[in-house]
Each structure stands twice: as C-alpha cells, then as structure tokens.
Design a protein around this motif. Sequence first.
Motif, short mmCIF file in Angstrom:
data_model
loop_
_atom_site.label_atom_id
_atom_site.label_comp_id
_atom_site.label_asym_id
_atom_site.label_seq_id
_atom_site.Cartn_x
_atom_site.Cartn_y
_atom_site.Cartn_z
N SER A 1 67.21 48.05 58.92
CA SER A 1 68.21 48.93 59.53
C SER A 1 69.20 48.17 60.39
O SER A 1 70.37 48.50 60.44
CB SER A 1 67.50 50.00 60.38
OG SER A 1 66.66 49.38 61.34
N ASP B 1 55.61 53.76 52.09
CA ASP B 1 56.24 54.52 51.02
C ASP B 1 55.38 55.71 50.62
O ASP B 1 55.19 56.01 49.44
CB ASP B 1 56.50 53.62 49.81
CG ASP B 1 57.85 52.95 49.90
OD1 ASP B 1 58.38 52.87 51.02
OD2 ASP B 1 58.37 52.51 48.87
N GLN C 1 65.06 50.19 50.44
CA GLN C 1 65.05 50.25 51.89
C GLN C 1 65.40 48.86 52.44
O GLN C 1 64.65 47.91 52.26
CB GLN C 1 63.68 50.68 52.41
CG GLN C 1 63.30 52.09 52.01
CD GLN C 1 61.92 52.47 52.51
OE1 GLN C 1 61.26 51.69 53.20
NE2 GLN C 1 61.48 53.66 52.16
N TYR C 2 66.56 48.78 53.11
CA TYR C 2 67.00 47.53 53.71
C TYR C 2 66.73 47.59 55.22
O TYR C 2 66.62 48.67 55.80
CB TYR C 2 68.49 47.32 53.46
CG TYR C 2 68.83 47.00 52.03
CD1 TYR C 2 68.74 45.70 51.55
CD2 TYR C 2 69.22 48.01 51.15
CE1 TYR C 2 69.05 45.40 50.24
CE2 TYR C 2 69.53 47.72 49.83
CZ TYR C 2 69.44 46.41 49.37
OH TYR C 2 69.73 46.12 48.07
N SER D 1 57.71 49.38 57.24
CA SER D 1 59.13 49.65 57.48
C SER D 1 59.78 48.56 58.33
O SER D 1 61.01 48.50 58.38
CB SER D 1 59.29 50.99 58.19
OG SER D 1 58.81 52.04 57.38
N SER E 1 59.66 50.56 47.80
CA SER E 1 61.12 50.48 47.81
C SER E 1 61.64 49.52 48.87
O SER E 1 62.84 49.47 49.11
CB SER E 1 61.70 51.88 48.06
OG SER E 1 61.20 52.42 49.26
N SER E 2 60.75 48.75 49.51
CA SER E 2 61.18 47.83 50.55
C SER E 2 61.81 46.59 49.95
O SER E 2 61.18 45.87 49.15
CB SER E 2 59.99 47.44 51.43
OG SER E 2 60.33 46.38 52.28
N ASN E 3 63.04 46.30 50.36
CA ASN E 3 63.73 45.10 49.88
C ASN E 3 63.00 43.84 50.33
O ASN E 3 62.88 42.87 49.58
CB ASN E 3 65.16 45.12 50.43
CG ASN E 3 65.90 43.84 50.15
OD1 ASN E 3 66.08 43.48 49.00
ND2 ASN E 3 66.31 43.15 51.21
#
Length: 1110
Positions: free
Chosen positions: A737, A622, A734-735, A988, A962-964
């Motif tokens: 992908s 992030d 952020q989910y 990520s 912001s990572s779920n």
Amino acid sequence: MARAQPKQSVCVLERGLERWPGEYPSMTFSVLRNLCTMGHIDIAWLKGIAIRIGNPTGLYRWFCAGSSNAFVGNGLGGTSLINANVYLRPRPETFTSPAWPAELRQPGELDPYFERAARMLEPQSYPKSREPIRKYSVFKEEAHLAGLGNRFVPAKQTVAFEDRINAAGVQLRASTLSGQDSTGLNDGSKNSVLATYLADAWCFGAEIYCGCDVRYVKKHPKTGWLIYYRQPESEKSWPWSRRTPENLRWVHAKKVVFLGAGSLGSTEIIIRSNAHGIPVSPMVGKGLSGNGGFLGFGYGLNRQVDAIGQQGLKHNPPGPTISCMIDCRTSEDYEEDYIVQDGTFPLVMSGFFRLVKPSLRRVSPPRQSTLRTLGRFVDILNPVSSAMQRSQVYLVQSHDNATGSISLKHDTALLNVANIDRKANLARIKTVLTKMTHALDGIFMEQGFKVIVHLLGGLGMAGDGSGRTGSTTHAGELFTGSGSETHAGLCVVDGAVVPRSLGANPFATITALAERSVEAAALMFGCTIDLDSRADFDRTWKTCCDAVPTELSFFETMTGEVYVSGTRSQITLNAFIVVQQSSDVFEGTIFGTIKCDGTLHEQLVIRQGIFKPFIVDASGPDQMVMAYDITALDSSGKMYEFRCRKVFNSSTGMSVRKLWHASTTMTVDIITAEGISYARGDLRIDFPGVLNTVSSMKATGRTHAERWRITMKFLSLFLRKLSLVFFPRLAPLQYPSEPQSNGTLSSKRQSDGDAVHTITASDGVTSTLRMWNSTNHASSGSLQDIFFMPGSAVNHLIFASPYMKENAISYFTGRGYRCWCITTRFGRDEGNATKLECTSYSARLDVAAALTEYRRLVGPTAPRPYVVAHCVGSLALASGLLDGTIPASWLAGVTASATFFTPCLDPLSTWKARLPLISLYRLITGDKWYACDSPPDPRWIQRLLDNVLRFYPHSSPREVCSSNVCHRCNLVFGRLWNHANLNEATHSHLDEFFGGIHTTCLQLLADMGRKQVVTDDRGRSLVTEKNLARLAGLPVLLLSGSENVVYPPVTTKKTWELLRQRCGDEVVRRQVIEGVGHLDLWISDNAAEKGGAFGVVLEEIRRATERAGQ
C-alpha cells in the motif's frame, strides 16, 4: 396500553400482514393467493383428515367444519379489514342473561365504553347527500311489502363518506361505494381497527410486528409471560422445500398479555398453552356461537338491485356492503330478536355464486306459468345472467344456542358448530325472507352449508365469577381452573370472551369489552389511560417514511451437528437476515432461533446477531469469511454466544464441489456467557434450502429503484466474490500500500529493539545489530543471550513480527533471555538501501563483526551467546565457522534453521537453478537487483512479470494467492510457507519483511544448491575434514519444517549424518516440525504453541546451557 401513564412498552404481534388501501386483493387470482383453508374434511372416506392449504399469511381464512364453516380475516386489524363495517349496539336486555358476569348485567355498565368506541370508530349512516343506492331502495320496498316498513332503518357504518381525518389522525377518503368491503376496500374509506386503534397505538410508541403467529404462552420463571410465536413467512412451502420442525421464537411480556386473535385464534392459543402447562378452566373451547347468523338470497327480483361489487368509480354503484336493515328487536323475549340487513356480492364472489346457485335450496313464488318457470331455470344456469343484478343479499343476525365447541386435532382447529342454531327462530326468519322475496316476484335461496362470519365464544366470560361456567372473568382475565383464581396479566380482548349470541353485529360490543378490559388491566398495574391526547398520524408516518432504510432481507435455515464432550447433538439455525449497505460494505442483522437437541434444553431466541458477508479473515491469507456473530437467550435469560463462519479461500481450486461445500457449510462455536467453549460443530444448508433462501429475498426501500439497486448490488457482490474464490489466479494483485522509495522501513520499525548498533565489517560494509532486554524480571542467575540471524532479503521482523500473537523475540525475552538480531548486508534494511552486490560468503564478515561487537558490549566474562540462524543467515554462519572467521568457541550452541552447510533444493528449484533464469532476468530488465516487492518505478516488464507469476505452479490450490510480494518470492526462493499457517496481517504486510536480493547472491545460492555444499564466492567447497573439525564440541540443532520446499528436510538430514559421525548424537540433534514449511517455521502463530519451533529451540538452549555448565 400505548396511551397508559406512566408510559409502558407495548409490543403487538400479528399473524397476518400489514395492508393499507391499494394492497387488498381485487381479482379472483389474487384472492385465491390470499386464501388459507384449514380444518377437517367431513366427506365419506376422507372424514377426519386435517387440511391446511394456502398462504398462511393470506388475508382470508376459511375453516372447514363439515356442513358448517367459518370465515375470518387475517391481517393487521383482523376481521375488521373485511367486515361489513356495521356499528350496532345490542339490545340492553341482551346483557341481562345469566351467561353474562354480574358486573356486566348492571344497567349502563358498558355505556361509557360503547361511547369511547364510537368516538374512535366514528360510525355514521349513509348520507342523503350522496347518490341514491338501488339496493337500499329495493330493500326498503321489500320491508314495506312484508309489513315491516316501520322496522326499516339505515345502518351505521365505520366508513367515511367524505374526505376527512379520523380520530387516530389517519386520512380517510370518501367511499366510492364499491361494495367490496368484504374482500378489503382499496378506496381508503374503511375506518378499520388498523386505521384507528392500531394506528393510534403506533403513534403513541407501540411496536408492531407482522407475520408473527403466536402459538402459546407460558409463565416466565421470574415475572410475566413468555409468548411463543413463529413466522409463517420463514416456513413458506415451495415445491422443493423439505418439511422442517416448527421454528418458535419468544418474547417476554413482563406485565400483561392481551390476546386479540379472534374466537378461533385466541382459543387455539389457550388450548395449546394448556398443553404446555398452563392450567385453565374446563370451559375453554366451549360455548361457541355463530351469533345466530344466516345468509340468504332473493334471486331474480323484478327490480334492478345492483348488488354486485365494482372496481373503481362506475355508474349505479352498489354502495356499502350493508347500508340498511330491518330491526326486529322489540319482542318481549329478546332471544327471539333478529335483524335482517341488505348485502352485496363481492366482485370475486359473484362468479362463485353463479357456479353454486343451481345447488342452492330454492323457494319459488307461487302461481308461476310454465314458461316463466322454464325461463327462470335457464336464467339460473346462465353464467352471464342479468338476474344477478336483480338479486338481493340477506344477512341475518339473531340468537342461537351457543353450544358449539373447538378443540385441536393434529394441531388444527376442529370446530363443532353443527347444532348451535335455534331451528324455530330460523324457520320464522326464513318465512319473513321468503315473503320479502316473493313480494318482488323473486326466488328465495338459502345456502346449502352454513358459513359463520361472526364466530363468538370459546373463552367466554363466566356468569358466576368462576371457572365452572366460563373461561374468563368480566375483565377478560383467564381462570386457572374451576375456581375464581386467575392468571394475573393474561387477558382476552376479542370475540372469544362473548359468552352468547348478541343479536347484532358484534363489532361494537367486542370493541367496548376490549376498552373495558384494557382499562381494568391498566388500573391493576397502577396506570391510567390518557384519553385526551390526539394522535398525529401524518407526522409519525412522515418521520417513519423518512427513516425507512433500503434493506434486503431473506430467510436461511441450516442444520448440522455439534459436539459437547464427545456427545453429538443436532442443531438447527433458523435465521431471518436483514442486510443494509453502507458505502460499499454490506452488513446485516440476524433474527431468529437456534435449536440444539440434546444439548440445550430449549429453543434459543436470537437476541442480537450480526451478519457480515465476505469480510477479510484475520486467521488466514487471502481468506474471506461470511460471519454470523449471534447472541442467543433461553427463557431463563441465560446467554450463549454463537460464532459461525463460512470460509472462502483459494483451496477451492476451480472445483465446483469445493465451492459448493464452502458456500453451504459453516463452522459453529458455542461459548457460554462466562467465556467457556461449550460446543463446536458444523452447520449445512442443502440445495432446497438454498432455493428457499433465494426465493425469500425481499428488498425494502422508498422507491422501486432503490429496492432493485440493493438487490442487484448484493447479488453481484456474492457472485463476484465467489468467482474470485473459484478463479483465484485471476484475482486483482495486491501490491504494497505504501512502498518506500529506498526500500527501508518506516521510522517506527527502525526503532524496534531496546538498542540499535551499527557495526562495520572488516571489508568496510555496515550492518545493524538490535538488542531486546529480558522482560521476565523474576528470572534468576546469569543472563543468557540469544543471537538471531535472519536470511537474505529479510530483516529482524521474521523474529520480531508485530503481526503475530507471540513472536520469537517476545517469546524468549518473556522467559528471561536477552535477544540480539543482526541484519547483514544481504538483509532488507542494509541491502535494500544500497542494492549492494554481496553473497552469503561475504556476509560471514558481518556475523563475525556482530559477535565481536557483542563481546565488547557484554564483556569477556559474560556467558557465550546461543545462535539461531535461519536459511541464508545459517549458510553465512556456517561459512564463517568452517573457514575459521568465526571461532566456534565464541558460541554456546547453534540452531540451524532449514539448512546449515549442505543446502539441497527441491525438484522445482533444482530445475530453475539449472536454467539461465538469472542471466535472462538481467538481460531483459537490464537490472542486477531483484525486488521482492514492486519496484517504486515499475516498468512494463516488471508488471508483465507480476502477471505471469499469477500462474506459478503450486502443489496445492490453497497456496495460490494474490500477493505480489508472495509471487515474486516464489520465483527466486520457492514457496516460503504454507499459506494455511499465516494469518492475514502477516500476509498483507510481507513488504515489511522482504526487500530484494542481488542476482550475484542468487547465483551463488543456486550454485550451492546444485552442488549441495556451502562454498566460497569462487565456488570452492568449504565442507572439508579440516573445516568440519572446527565444529567439534559445538552443540548444533538442525531444524526443518516437514513441508519445506525451499530447503527440504533432506537438507538437515544430510548435515546431521555428516556431523553425527564426527561429533555424536549428544552434540548434534535434528528436529522436524510437522505441518510447516520454510519461513512459517518462525512467522506462524503456531510457532509459539506446544510442539512449535520456539519450544523446540528453548529446550535445546536449556540443554546446551546445562551441558556447558557440566
């Protein structure tokens, strides 16, 4: 040179700006905005003070020199943009003066070059087909009344009186006869150097750069010349600006340099060049001439003159600034020749004339009545007097002494032209002008101070071919001293080379001399000039316009310090950044200079620079950076790489001070061409600098809408990104992908390892065992095996991450070890596929089955494996060792990472363990499985949970992301890492590491954390004297991260204290790795560095191996 064959690369540097018809100032305010006044004050106690006021790239330049002043143009095309357009050849006898070089004294020497200039400039007289001009008729009448009617002739002008295409292919429009020539014609009729020679050169490939103020030239160490220049636009002074050192850039001319900055500009450049080591003739700066120029007025004639400039088409236009003249160049002594030309007041200057006319010296006509005299005085004071429309302007060209000089004082031109006039000539001319004016009952006025508009000389040609009498040769090449030696390839091609007055408007002569000098230079370098090809300006212009990109440019100046071997040096980055948008991505090009005092010996010029705003930074999760990647050169061609970064991440934490620091501070690493780190430091920009940057923003594009759009998009991007940095908890989640339907890894990940075995525990549950062979074939001795055991909800990737520079598996296989890794029933691969209800205690069966399978595969005589177990994997191993399911004799040693058999929780996790959160989760969601990534079919309750977890409490703003996946792991395990230790790729792809966990396993972990001992599924402690005795003689390394908040370091400390009492310090060791948390102990790039977990474990394995061999 653009027409030279073979083809040459031509670069034009212009101090001013490019202005085409419609862009010239027409009103008083716009004229003042384009005026730059400089020189030295010569008034009483202010005498000698240097001034430089106004717009450095403005169209008009006024040089103060006491009672004499000079006025020149400043723009692409020079003074031709604001001259009176007269094309007039001097009298041939003028070139017989000994002041001219012998080569030019030859009869007809310049004739072919005058003809060449005429073909390009296309001069013509005012056509009889156009409407009559009153000032033309009045001037003709004055000439006849003064007895000079036979000397009256129309003036040839470089103006179009009908629509046509000029020699350079530029469309000219018919003159509107506005009389605004001296402030810039907006009607498109002026055939200036811009519309002719420069347009022609551009069509033939010349590169033209405006806003480049050449300061001096130096000899290149190898070949050619270095031209040092600055960009005045980047140094524009605002009320909030701080004065910065002169920011110079340079360009390398490999063959020849032509100086065409005018008598003042070129002479200044050579004087500065001399101060920087270029030897020159002692005549440099001498021999200045005002071309015998004089300005007078016939005020209040009894005829309507209409000699005031107009805007647009109006009745009775004034016509061209000069339309006719009285040519008195027939005397035996050519130095007594003179020319009187009619003139026009530019519209903006007419008001100025009204203001100063009471102070002008006046000669009234004789025999006037008292009433007439009083009326004239009132008329002079009247600001709206019609007498201005009955006034004639006289422009005189004659001869003077050419004894003026120019020098530099405080880096500003100091003119000395006070005594260059020939008083006898002027007296004779004034008598004629007075006679002409009085003939029509007017008042003759003369200027109270001298204004030179045709300044010549300063670098005059030598009459004897040496530097004793001049500064340049007959071809304009600069002498190196008093002798005949020259600086090859350094030529002057403007009015500075004219050694004396001409007695005529100098435009034609300067052009012819320049044509001759360029031809001589071309021949010197083995080239010929193609005079036959015709430029296609319209086609070139259309091609250029079609390719005009939409761009946003701005200047940015940053200063700071860098350290080289402990020595601090000041560094300054002066950057001009041009940003373009491709799709939704902005990327820019950087131009400019870098100055590093005390470290680099000279200012570097940016050869290539790339600007990338707000790109993902691979070094941290992030985290965004504003990247400046620059390649810079010194004058010798040595290259340096500058890697500059402004870093933005969640550590700002809603702090304005921290956000300002992140936005205005940039790290810089200097790397040599050999890849060696040369220096490191920081650059900063202060508040005035930020205001300068914003003020300098300028958009270009084909339409106003395009320019407005790119400006708004860039500013909105900047504000949006900064707002996300300032409010990180509100950033979009952020989910994963590509979430897998069953939570398993892709086929590529399933094949990780050289061999994959499926094993079955005694209770029928299967698990996966992977093996990696040693990659160090040079290792000798028996093969040592390392057995890795990851924790719950994860798999082997915590030891074999593809997103690290070097993971644990590659680290140890590269050092001669064969590695194994078991993913147990609570791991990602197996547990996620079936959502099996299991615990750490039941997983001990998987560990035992894996070790049994291992022993079968390698044989009973193979060395015992060393086990590295992390977190819940370590708890499962401890459970098996303590209850006897796993014999300690099977193992060479154990590294227990984070915990072993005394799990202790941090205060926040303890608080969560005491609350019925697990039961509440089951009740609300109706699910016993907790997914660490987003479920494939998320319900509203799961999405609500995701958004609530944005506000999970952290000890530091840097841990906000912001990572779920990261958020959901925080809830059930606690913070698993320090975000500063993870790279962006790892963060990520957390969904590839984490799957989910059964709430039954979570409940047992919470219960054990409260009791601080490992237990079985019924909650009975396994830490008994009998069970601890089973660990006797087993080497154990207890490994913790100093900032672990899942299982704090006290966890391993408590275990160490229990085992040390029974086994001793030689068998049980404890190590705390500073600066790391729970899982970043293994998935951080720092783990492979000195002092990291990998090195500590390797040392322990070798110690345990040596101990086993004793």
